[in-house]
Write a protein that holds these residues in place. Structure first.
Motif, PDB file in Angstrom:
ATOM      1  N   PRO A  76       0.806  -1.227   0.000  1.00 55.56           N
ATOM      2  CA  PRO A  76       0.000   0.000   0.000  1.00 55.56           C
ATOM      3  C   PRO A  76       0.836   1.272   0.000  1.00 55.56           C
ATOM      4  CG  PRO A  76       0.013  -1.004   2.166  1.00 55.56           C
ATOM      5  CD  PRO A  76       0.710  -1.961   1.240  1.00 55.56           C
ATOM      6  N   TYR A  77       2.131   1.169   0.216  1.00 52.89           N
ATOM      7  CA  TYR A  77       2.976   2.360   0.291  1.00 52.89           C
ATOM      8  C   TYR A  77       3.859   2.537  -0.929  1.00 52.89           C
ATOM      9  CZ  TYR A  77       1.376   2.097   5.047  1.00 52.89           C
ATOM     10  OH  TYR A  77       0.582   2.025   6.159  1.00 52.89           O
ATOM     11  N   ASP A  78       3.386   2.068  -2.068  1.00 51.61           N
ATOM     12  CA  ASP A  78       4.159   2.224  -3.302  1.00 51.61           C
ATOM     13  C   ASP A  78       4.400   3.693  -3.590  1.00 51.61           C
ATOM     14  OD1 ASP A  78       2.836  -0.461  -5.386  1.00 51.61           O
ATOM     15  OD2 ASP A  78       4.235  -0.465  -3.718  1.00 51.61           O
ATOM     16  N   VAL A  79       5.568   3.956  -4.070  1.00 50.12           N
ATOM     17  CA  VAL A  79       5.917   5.288  -4.546  1.00 50.12           C
ATOM     18  C   VAL A  79       6.333   5.129  -6.000  1.00 50.12           C
ATOM     19  CG1 VAL A  79       7.481   7.241  -4.287  1.00 50.12           C
ATOM     20  CG2 VAL A  79       6.719   6.000  -2.264  1.00 50.12           C
ATOM     21  N   LEU A  80       5.703   5.883  -6.865  1.00 56.30           N
ATOM     22  CA  LEU A  80       6.017   5.785  -8.290  1.00 56.30           C
ATOM     23  C   LEU A  80       6.789   7.018  -8.700  1.00 56.30           C
ATOM     24  CD1 LEU A  80       5.539   4.305 -11.019  1.00 56.30           C
ATOM     25  CD2 LEU A  80       3.546   5.762 -11.283  1.00 56.30           C
ATOM     26  N   LEU A  81       7.927   6.806  -9.312  1.00 57.15           N
ATOM     27  CA  LEU A  81       8.749   7.901  -9.807  1.00 57.15           C
ATOM     28  C   LEU A  81       8.985   7.667 -11.288  1.00 57.15           C
ATOM     29  CD1 LEU A  81      10.635  10.343  -9.443  1.00 57.15           C
ATOM     30  CD2 LEU A  81      12.394   8.754  -8.705  1.00 57.15           C
ATOM     31  N   ARG A  82       8.553   8.596 -12.106  1.00 57.89           N
ATOM     32  CA  ARG A  82       8.694   8.431 -13.551  1.00 57.89           C
ATOM     33  C   ARG A  82       9.500   9.596 -14.110  1.00 57.89           C
ATOM     34  NH1 ARG A  82       4.626  10.520 -17.779  1.00 57.89           N
ATOM     35  NH2 ARG A  82       5.838  10.163 -19.618  1.00 57.89           N
ATOM     36  N   TRP A  83      10.498   9.276 -14.858  1.00 56.94           N
ATOM     37  CA  TRP A  83      11.271  10.275 -15.583  1.00 56.94           C
ATOM     38  C   TRP A  83      11.240   9.850 -17.036  1.00 56.94           C
ATOM     39  CZ3 TRP A  83      14.495  13.930 -12.906  1.00 56.94           C
ATOM     40  CH2 TRP A  83      14.477  13.783 -11.516  1.00 56.94           C
ATOM     41  N   GLY A  84      11.029  10.762 -17.939  1.00 52.13           N
ATOM     42  CA  GLY A  84      11.090  10.439 -19.345  1.00 52.13           C
ATOM     43  C   GLY A  84       9.755  10.587 -20.032  1.00 52.13           C
ATOM     44  N   SER A  85       9.721  10.220 -21.284  1.00 48.95           N
ATOM     45  CA  SER A  85       8.510  10.368 -22.073  1.00 48.95           C
ATOM     46  C   SER A  85       8.529   9.367 -23.200  1.00 48.95           C
ATOM     47  CB  SER A  85       8.426  11.790 -22.623  1.00 48.95           C
ATOM     48  OG  SER A  85       9.531  12.035 -23.472  1.00 48.95           O
ATOM     49  N   GLY A  86       7.550   9.460 -24.062  1.00 48.09           N
ATOM     50  CA  GLY A  86       7.484   8.587 -25.221  1.00 48.09           C
ATOM     51  C   GLY A  86       6.317   7.630 -25.114  1.00 48.09           C
ATOM     52  N   ASN A  87       6.322   6.627 -25.965  1.00 44.96           N
ATOM     53  CA  ASN A  87       5.222   5.678 -26.010  1.00 44.96           C
ATOM     54  C   ASN A  87       5.317   4.620 -24.932  1.00 44.96           C
ATOM     55  OD1 ASN A  87       4.050   6.919 -28.205  1.00 44.96           O
ATOM     56  ND2 ASN A  87       5.359   5.819 -29.633  1.00 44.96           N
ATOM     57  N   GLY A  88       6.458   4.470 -24.339  1.00 43.74           N
ATOM     58  CA  GLY A  88       6.643   3.513 -23.261  1.00 43.74           C
ATOM     59  C   GLY A  88       7.359   4.182 -22.114  1.00 43.74           C
ATOM     60  N   TYR A  89       7.311   3.566 -20.974  1.00 45.81           N
ATOM     61  CA  TYR A  89       7.937   4.109 -19.781  1.00 45.81           C
ATOM     62  C   TYR A  89       9.053   3.154 -19.389  1.00 45.81           C
ATOM     63  CZ  TYR A  89       3.763   6.831 -20.111  1.00 45.81           C
ATOM     64  OH  TYR A  89       2.785   7.653 -20.586  1.00 45.81           O
ATOM     65  N   LEU A 138       0.280   5.261  -3.358  1.00 48.93           N
ATOM     66  CA  LEU A 138      -0.114   6.250  -2.358  1.00 48.93           C
ATOM     67  C   LEU A 138       0.467   7.612  -2.714  1.00 48.93           C
ATOM     68  CD1 LEU A 138      -1.510   6.728   0.406  1.00 48.93           C
ATOM     69  CD2 LEU A 138       0.684   6.176   1.466  1.00 48.93           C
ATOM     70  N   ILE A 139       1.708   7.613  -3.193  1.00 49.83           N
ATOM     71  CA  ILE A 139       2.445   8.837  -3.502  1.00 49.83           C
ATOM     72  C   ILE A 139       2.969   8.719  -4.937  1.00 49.83           C
ATOM     73  CG2 ILE A 139       4.448  10.264  -2.919  1.00 49.83           C
ATOM     74  CD1 ILE A 139       4.434   8.778  -0.197  1.00 49.83           C
ATOM     75  N   CYS A 140       2.910   9.808  -5.692  1.00 50.84           N
ATOM     76  CA  CYS A 140       3.531   9.850  -7.017  1.00 50.84           C
ATOM     77  C   CYS A 140       4.440  11.071  -7.074  1.00 50.84           C
ATOM     78  CB  CYS A 140       2.481   9.940  -8.114  1.00 50.84           C
ATOM     79  SG  CYS A 140       1.424   8.494  -8.234  1.00 50.84           S
ATOM     80  N   ILE A 141       5.646  10.859  -7.545  1.00 53.19           N
ATOM     81  CA  ILE A 141       6.632  11.922  -7.625  1.00 53.19           C
ATOM     82  C   ILE A 141       6.746  12.380  -9.071  1.00 53.19           C
ATOM     83  CG2 ILE A 141       9.046  12.559  -7.251  1.00 53.19           C
ATOM     84  CD1 ILE A 141       9.155  10.180  -5.254  1.00 53.19           C
ATOM     85  N   GLY A 173      -6.110  11.511  -8.458  1.00 54.08           N
ATOM     86  CA  GLY A 173      -6.349  11.662  -7.027  1.00 54.08           C
ATOM     87  C   GLY A 173      -5.260  11.061  -6.164  1.00 54.08           C
ATOM     88  N   ARG A 174      -4.032  11.114  -6.642  1.00 57.64           N
ATOM     89  CA  ARG A 174      -2.875  10.618  -5.879  1.00 57.64           C
ATOM     90  C   ARG A 174      -2.181  11.794  -5.207  1.00 57.64           C
ATOM     91  NH1 ARG A 174      -4.230   6.296  -4.613  1.00 57.64           N
ATOM     92  NH2 ARG A 174      -6.182   7.109  -5.351  1.00 57.64           N
ATOM     93  N   CYS A 175      -1.390  11.512  -4.197  1.00 57.37           N
ATOM     94  CA  CYS A 175      -0.615  12.541  -3.505  1.00 57.37           C
ATOM     95  C   CYS A 175       0.580  12.917  -4.377  1.00 57.37           C
ATOM     96  CB  CYS A 175      -0.147  12.031  -2.150  1.00 57.37           C
ATOM     97  SG  CYS A 175       0.851  13.218  -1.234  1.00 57.37           S
ATOM     98  N   ALA A 220       4.530  11.702   3.886  1.00 52.18           N
ATOM     99  CA  ALA A 220       3.321  11.292   3.160  1.00 52.18           C
ATOM    100  C   ALA A 220       3.055   9.795   3.238  1.00 52.18           C
ATOM    101  CB  ALA A 220       3.411  11.742   1.704  1.00 52.18           C
ATOM    102  N   LEU A 221       4.013   9.008   3.705  1.00 49.75           N
ATOM    103  CA  LEU A 221       3.769   7.577   3.850  1.00 49.75           C
ATOM    104  C   LEU A 221       2.750   7.270   4.941  1.00 49.75           C
ATOM    105  CD1 LEU A 221       7.286   6.023   3.228  1.00 49.75           C
ATOM    106  CD2 LEU A 221       5.269   5.906   1.772  1.00 49.75           C
ATOM    107  N   VAL A 222       2.418   8.242   5.753  1.00 46.71           N
ATOM    108  CA  VAL A 222       1.290   8.097   6.680  1.00 46.71           C
ATOM    109  C   VAL A 222       0.041   8.291   5.823  1.00 46.71           C
ATOM    110  CG1 VAL A 222       0.118   9.053   8.697  1.00 46.71           C
ATOM    111  CG2 VAL A 222       2.638   8.965   8.617  1.00 46.71           C
TER     112      VAL A 222
END
Length: 140
Positions: free
Chosen positions: A9-22, A44-47, A66-68, A102-104
């Motif tokens: 439940p405490y996943d943090v997603l960090l995405r850098w870059g662009s294009g048709n795939g990640y 829970l959190i997206c950076i 609706g993500r943090c 934010a992990l709370v």
């Protein structure tokens, strides 16, 4: 480059870059947008950190889901207030501190709800188009 940190439940997603795939870090492998959005929607959190551009759709994707949102200043600090609608950082260390806070779940959920509400109130594609048309002198 896309990087996912944590699990459950405490996943943090960090995405850098662009294009048709990640891109998955450390590989040449990419994931499709549906998988990317699924992961984001279950985080829970997206950076969102900018690259060389001024703005990034990812920031609004996070708010729309609706993500943090944990981000550097993306040009809307007059509307999206730090600690209310999102969490701003200036350094990697500050980013880590904001994410730990934010992990709370109550903290992240409060920020996410306020950011999502402001997005729906002012920043949907329809609201942005209406604002542009009004500024150009076209009435609805």
């Amino acid at each position: 480059m896309e990087q996912m940190v944590g699990s459950g439940p405490y996943d943090v997603l960090l995405r850098w870059g662009s294009g048709n795939g990640y891109r998955i870090p450390g590989t040449r492998e990419t994931v499709s947008p549906p998988i990317y959005y699924h992961e984001m929607n279950h985080s829970l959190i997206c950076i969102s950190a900018r690259g060389v551009g001024l703005d990034c759709l990812r920031t609004f994707e996070i708010l729309a889901l609706g993500r943090c949102l944990v981000t550097d200043d993306f040009g809307f600090a007059d509307e999206f207030v730090d600690g209310v609608h999102c969490l701003y950082f200036k350094t990697p260390e500050e980013c880590v501190d904001k994410c730990q806070w934010a992990l709370v779940p109550d903290n992240a959920n409060s920020i996410a709800a306020a950011g999502h509400s402001l997005f729906l109130d002012r920043h949907t594609p329809e609201k942005q188009a209406a604002r542009i048309l009004a500024a150009a002198g076209f009435s609805q």
